[in-house]
Design a protein around this motif. Structure first.
Motif, PDB file in Angstrom:
ATOM      1  N   LEU A 196       1.822   9.634  -5.652  1.00 19.38           N
ATOM      2  CA  LEU A 196       2.472  10.922  -5.357  1.00 19.38           C
ATOM      3  C   LEU A 196       3.405  11.313  -6.506  1.00 19.38           C
ATOM      4  CD1 LEU A 196       3.480  10.806  -1.575  1.00 19.38           C
ATOM      5  CD2 LEU A 196       2.215  12.657  -2.696  1.00 19.38           C
ATOM      6  N   ALA A 197       4.200  10.346  -6.938  1.00 22.74           N
ATOM      7  CA  ALA A 197       5.188  10.608  -7.995  1.00 22.74           C
ATOM      8  C   ALA A 197       4.499  11.039  -9.282  1.00 22.74           C
ATOM      9  CB  ALA A 197       6.026   9.365  -8.230  1.00 22.74           C
ATOM     10  N   LYS A 198       3.309  10.531  -9.504  1.00 21.59           N
ATOM     11  CA  LYS A 198       2.602  10.843 -10.743  1.00 21.59           C
ATOM     12  C   LYS A 198       1.766  12.111 -10.631  1.00 21.59           C
ATOM     13  CE  LYS A 198       3.017   6.396 -12.808  1.00 21.59           C
ATOM     14  NZ  LYS A 198       2.814   4.985 -12.517  1.00 21.59           N
ATOM     15  N   GLY A 199       1.797  12.726  -9.452  1.00 25.28           N
ATOM     16  CA  GLY A 199       1.176  14.042  -9.308  1.00 25.28           C
ATOM     17  C   GLY A 199      -0.304  14.041  -8.994  1.00 25.28           C
ATOM     18  N   TRP A 245      -8.719   3.807   3.641  1.00 29.78           N
ATOM     19  CA  TRP A 245      -9.499   2.563   3.531  1.00 29.78           C
ATOM     20  C   TRP A 245      -9.804   2.117   2.111  1.00 29.78           C
ATOM     21  CZ3 TRP A 245     -14.834   1.936   2.238  1.00 29.78           C
ATOM     22  CH2 TRP A 245     -15.521   3.125   1.981  1.00 29.78           C
ATOM     23  N   HIS A 246      -9.509   2.906   1.102  1.00 31.84           N
ATOM     24  CA  HIS A 246      -9.738   2.423  -0.260  1.00 31.84           C
ATOM     25  C   HIS A 246      -8.509   1.710  -0.818  1.00 31.84           C
ATOM     26  CE1 HIS A 246     -13.162   4.946   0.076  1.00 31.84           C
ATOM     27  NE2 HIS A 246     -12.457   6.049   0.095  1.00 31.84           N
ATOM     28  N   LEU A 247      -7.404   1.915  -0.125  1.00 34.95           N
ATOM     29  CA  LEU A 247      -6.120   1.521  -0.695  1.00 34.95           C
ATOM     30  C   LEU A 247      -5.904   0.013  -0.689  1.00 34.95           C
ATOM     31  CD1 LEU A 247      -3.815   3.021  -1.963  1.00 34.95           C
ATOM     32  CD2 LEU A 247      -2.710   3.161   0.268  1.00 34.95           C
ATOM     33  N   GLU A 248      -6.343  -0.639   0.351  1.00 28.83           N
ATOM     34  CA  GLU A 248      -6.031  -2.058   0.484  1.00 28.83           C
ATOM     35  C   GLU A 248      -6.542  -2.879  -0.695  1.00 28.83           C
ATOM     36  OE1 GLU A 248      -8.731  -4.316   3.109  1.00 28.83           O
ATOM     37  OE2 GLU A 248      -9.133  -2.398   4.072  1.00 28.83           O
ATOM     38  N   CYS A 249      -7.745  -2.547  -1.179  1.00 33.38           N
ATOM     39  CA  CYS A 249      -8.317  -3.337  -2.269  1.00 33.38           C
ATOM     40  C   CYS A 249      -7.521  -3.156  -3.547  1.00 33.38           C
ATOM     41  CB  CYS A 249      -9.781  -2.963  -2.485  1.00 33.38           C
ATOM     42  SG  CYS A 249     -10.824  -3.521  -1.127  1.00 33.38           S
ATOM     43  N   THR A 250      -7.031  -1.934  -3.779  1.00 31.43           N
ATOM     44  CA  THR A 250      -6.185  -1.709  -4.951  1.00 31.43           C
ATOM     45  C   THR A 250      -4.887  -2.502  -4.825  1.00 31.43           C
ATOM     46  OG1 THR A 250      -7.096   0.510  -5.252  1.00 31.43           O
ATOM     47  CG2 THR A 250      -4.974   0.055  -6.293  1.00 31.43           C
ATOM     48  N   GLN A 307       0.838  -1.207   0.000  1.00 33.81           N
ATOM     49  CA  GLN A 307       0.000   0.000   0.000  1.00 33.81           C
ATOM     50  C   GLN A 307       0.871   1.255   0.000  1.00 33.81           C
ATOM     51  OE1 GLN A 307      -3.781  -0.307   2.363  1.00 33.81           O
ATOM     52  NE2 GLN A 307      -2.867  -2.179   3.143  1.00 33.81           N
ATOM     53  N   ILE A 308       1.954   1.203   0.769  1.00 30.60           N
ATOM     54  CA  ILE A 308       2.858   2.355   0.802  1.00 30.60           C
ATOM     55  C   ILE A 308       3.460   2.588  -0.590  1.00 30.60           C
ATOM     56  CG2 ILE A 308       5.095   3.157   1.703  1.00 30.60           C
ATOM     57  CD1 ILE A 308       4.291   1.881   4.402  1.00 30.60           C
ATOM     58  N   GLU A 309       3.801   1.493  -1.271  1.00 30.58           N
ATOM     59  CA  GLU A 309       4.368   1.617  -2.621  1.00 30.58           C
ATOM     60  C   GLU A 309       3.388   2.329  -3.553  1.00 30.58           C
ATOM     61  OE1 GLU A 309       7.485   1.026  -3.719  1.00 30.58           O
ATOM     62  OE2 GLU A 309       7.805   0.775  -1.556  1.00 30.58           O
ATOM     63  N   ILE A 310       2.113   2.001  -3.431  1.00 31.55           N
ATOM     64  CA  ILE A 310       1.106   2.633  -4.292  1.00 31.55           C
ATOM     65  C   ILE A 310       0.996   4.120  -3.979  1.00 31.55           C
ATOM     66  CG2 ILE A 310      -1.367   2.709  -4.832  1.00 31.55           C
ATOM     67  CD1 ILE A 310      -1.424  -0.312  -4.577  1.00 31.55           C
ATOM     68  N   CYS A 320      -2.315   5.287 -10.867  1.00 32.28           N
ATOM     69  CA  CYS A 320      -1.110   4.489 -10.728  1.00 32.28           C
ATOM     70  C   CYS A 320      -0.676   3.842 -12.046  1.00 32.28           C
ATOM     71  CB  CYS A 320      -1.392   3.387  -9.711  1.00 32.28           C
ATOM     72  SG  CYS A 320      -0.140   3.228  -8.475  1.00 32.28           S
ATOM     73  N   TYR A 321      -1.618   3.186 -12.701  1.00 38.03           N
ATOM     74  CA  TYR A 321      -1.270   2.339 -13.852  1.00 38.03           C
ATOM     75  C   TYR A 321      -1.712   2.929 -15.189  1.00 38.03           C
ATOM     76  CZ  TYR A 321      -1.126  -0.642  -9.758  1.00 38.03           C
ATOM     77  OH  TYR A 321      -0.882  -1.137  -8.518  1.00 38.03           O
ATOM     78  N   GLY A 322      -2.485   3.989 -15.139  1.00 38.38           N
ATOM     79  CA  GLY A 322      -2.866   4.644 -16.377  1.00 38.38           C
ATOM     80  C   GLY A 322      -4.032   4.004 -17.111  1.00 38.38           C
TER      81      GLY A 322
END
Length: 493
Positions: free
Chosen positions: A146-149, A226-231, A138-141, A266-268
């Motif tokens: 962030l990196a993608k703005g 709380w939305h992050l885990e599913c991604t 999740q931290i990686e995402i 994240c993935y476009g």
RNA sequence: GACAAGGUGGCUGAAUGGUUAAGGUGGCAGACUGCAAAUCUGUUUUUUACAGGUUCGAAUCCUGUCCUUGUCUCCA
């Protein structure tokens, strides 16, 4: 040749609002993700309905010959109570109330969840990942977004920048909302000061000193939004694009909308090809809620210990009841409805018991091949289990007609019919024949058989006082005698 | 208030433009029974919330009204 090659399946896709022909990304394989429970209390009956719908879908896909990887997560961290609480974790709050460790709460209710699902005869998912087990992913995402703005950091928390995202993508396409409308309708909450816009949602939240569940991150100690885990978990196990994403209707917004936004940022590209949403369960026409008392736990239905229903109902009866409605319809649970389902369920099971005992004939008065295809047609039309059940009752009627000597069936067709019915009743619908686990072999069975024998002798002697005494007293004990043409049988309540 | 999904017989619940609106349950009748229960068979009820409209034809499409559920804040 697998069944799916000649049984074209159509699925209602919530994203397009249309029924679409289902074609998996990779032939013969299906990736399916379903949002699992937050384990901070006993599993809700409505929750069970959603998971049961996807259990049925999982079962049917497998029946068609697909190799399915079914991922259903356990949310054991990450849900904020509300902003006024400074983002106190839902699990942590409950833990404090009950003086338990957070993971103790998680363990207790995860066990309850599995226990109830097991009673309902659910198939276990292929993978059941936990949110706390995927903090690194999740931290990686978050870093990636962030990196993608598409996100910004404020004071140790990271928020998704919905307005920026909406410039290049379409936020709200799943739930039919427009960002402008949302801006116009959003109430201003005091604690949202950190966010640029109220629509922005947390990817990572800073943990206050008293917060128990916390992990180190590039932005300091905190916990995931709380939305992050599913991604994180769907991507890890199913890839950046996968076939089916399911969940309850109530998760459409904001949860699934945010999942789409996170993945696209994240993935476009869009993560999910078919979005499926199961509808809600109401009780006596009203929504189920603890606060109003219009609420019942699965265990309370099985035990009969509740003030709402007149008797106990078995898990299979409840399952049959739920399968009699389409998964996209609101279903209303009531005592009358369960009684009706119980009756129908028993009639279906009775016919299954009768089927192998039928007298073999020289021809069959009914087109079993066409009937069987009718079952597939029902399921292929967006998993229409009510139509499937109607079709099953057509077979029940034929079985009974043969039993009554009004129609005939060949030995080969008995076998074919038996195989087909068993496949749909047990394999696809996931019902269990609770009558099959009878009492014939145990001592009680022998005793009842003896009493039936004595009663038969009394009736032969026209000693109806004695015969009725046996019948009525056994009935009072919950043992019902059934006089048929070929003797007396019994059932134990 | 905004958005979404709905409103079908006594109850539950399918069918989204085309002959008699599926199935379960209930009611009624018959078979079976010493009588019941159970079981089986047959049969019965709705004209599809309401008001308009489109169409040769609508539960199904359009407009308005009323109501229910969900979401908009954690929630399947």
């Amino acid at each position: 040749m697998q069944l799916f090659e000649n049984q074209p399946l159509k699925i209602y896709n919530s994203l397009s609002g249309k029924k679409e022909v289902f074609t998996p990304l990779s032939k013969g394989h299906v990736g399916m993700y379903v949002c699992g429970p937050t384990v901070y209390s006993n599993v809700h009956l409505g929750n069970c309905r959603t998971f049961m719908s996807f259990d049925m879908i999982f079962r049917y896909l497998r029946h068609l010959g697909y190799k399915v990887r079914y991922v259903r997560n356990i949310t054991d961290a990450g849900h904020l109570v509300d902003d006024a609480d400074d983002g106190e974790d839902k699990i942590a709050k409950k833990a404090r109330l009950e003086k338990l460790e957070p993971m103790e709460v998680v363990q207790r209710y995860t066990v309850d969840f599995h226990n109830i699902l097991d009673q309902f005869n659910f198939l276990p998912p292929s993978i059941e990942p936990t949110a706390t087990g995927h903090i690194i992913e999740q931290i990686e995402i978050v870093k990636d977004i962030l990196a993608k703005g598409y996100a910004y950091e404020v004071n140790g928390s990271v928020y998704f920048d919905v307005a920026t995202f909406n410039e290049t993508n379409e936020y709200g396409k799943l739930s039919g909302r427009k960002l402008e409308d949302m801006v116009a309708n959003t109430r201003a909450l005091a604690a949202q000061d950190e966010k640029k816009n109220p629509q922005d949602f947390a990817l990572w939240k800073k943990a206050e000193p008293q917060h128990i569940m916390r992990w180190p991150s590039p932005w300091g100690d905190g916990f995931p939004g709380w939305h992050l885990e599913c991604t994180a978990m769907s991507t890890k196990y199913l890839g950046e694009t996968f076939d089916i994403h399911g969940g309850g209707m109530d998760l459409k917004f904001p949860h699934h909308e945010c999942e789409i936004a996170q993945a696209e940022a994240c993935y476009g590209h869009s993560p999910v090809r078919y979005w499926l949403h199961a509808n809600m369960l109401t009780m006596n026409g009203k929504k189920m809620a603890k606060s109003t008392g219009n609420n019942i736990l699965p265990g309370e239905i099985f035990s009969g210990e509740n003030s709402i229903l007149s008797k106990a109902f078995t898990p299979s009866v409840v399952r049959f009841f739920m399968m009699q409605a389409h998964y996209t319809s609101i279903l209303d649970l009531s005592n009358d409805a369960l009684l009706a389902s119980e009756k129908g369920y028993q009639r279906l099971m009775e016919a299954l018991t009768t089927l192998p005992k039928l007298t073999v004939g020289t021809k069959t008065d009914f087109d079993i091949v066409a009937w069987k295809q009718g079952c597939y047609d029902a399921m292929n039309d967006d998993f229409n289990t009510p139509i499937l059940i109607a079709q099953l009752f057509e077979a029940v009627k034929r079985i009974n007609l043969v039993k009554e000597g009004k129609e005939t069936i060949t030995a080969a067709d008995i076998t074919l019919l038996k195989e087909s019915i068993n496949a749909f009743v047990f394999e696809v619908l996931g019902l269990e024949n609770e009558r099959a686990s009878g009492v014939d072999s145990n001592k009680l069975g022998g005793v009842v058989e003896l009493l039936i024998q004595l009663r038969m002798e009394a009736r032969a002697n026209k000693d109806f006082a004695t015969s009725d005494k046996i019948r009525d007293q056994l009935a009072a004990l919950g043992i019902q005698l059934k006089d048929g043409k070929d003797g007396t049988t019994f059932t134990v309540a």
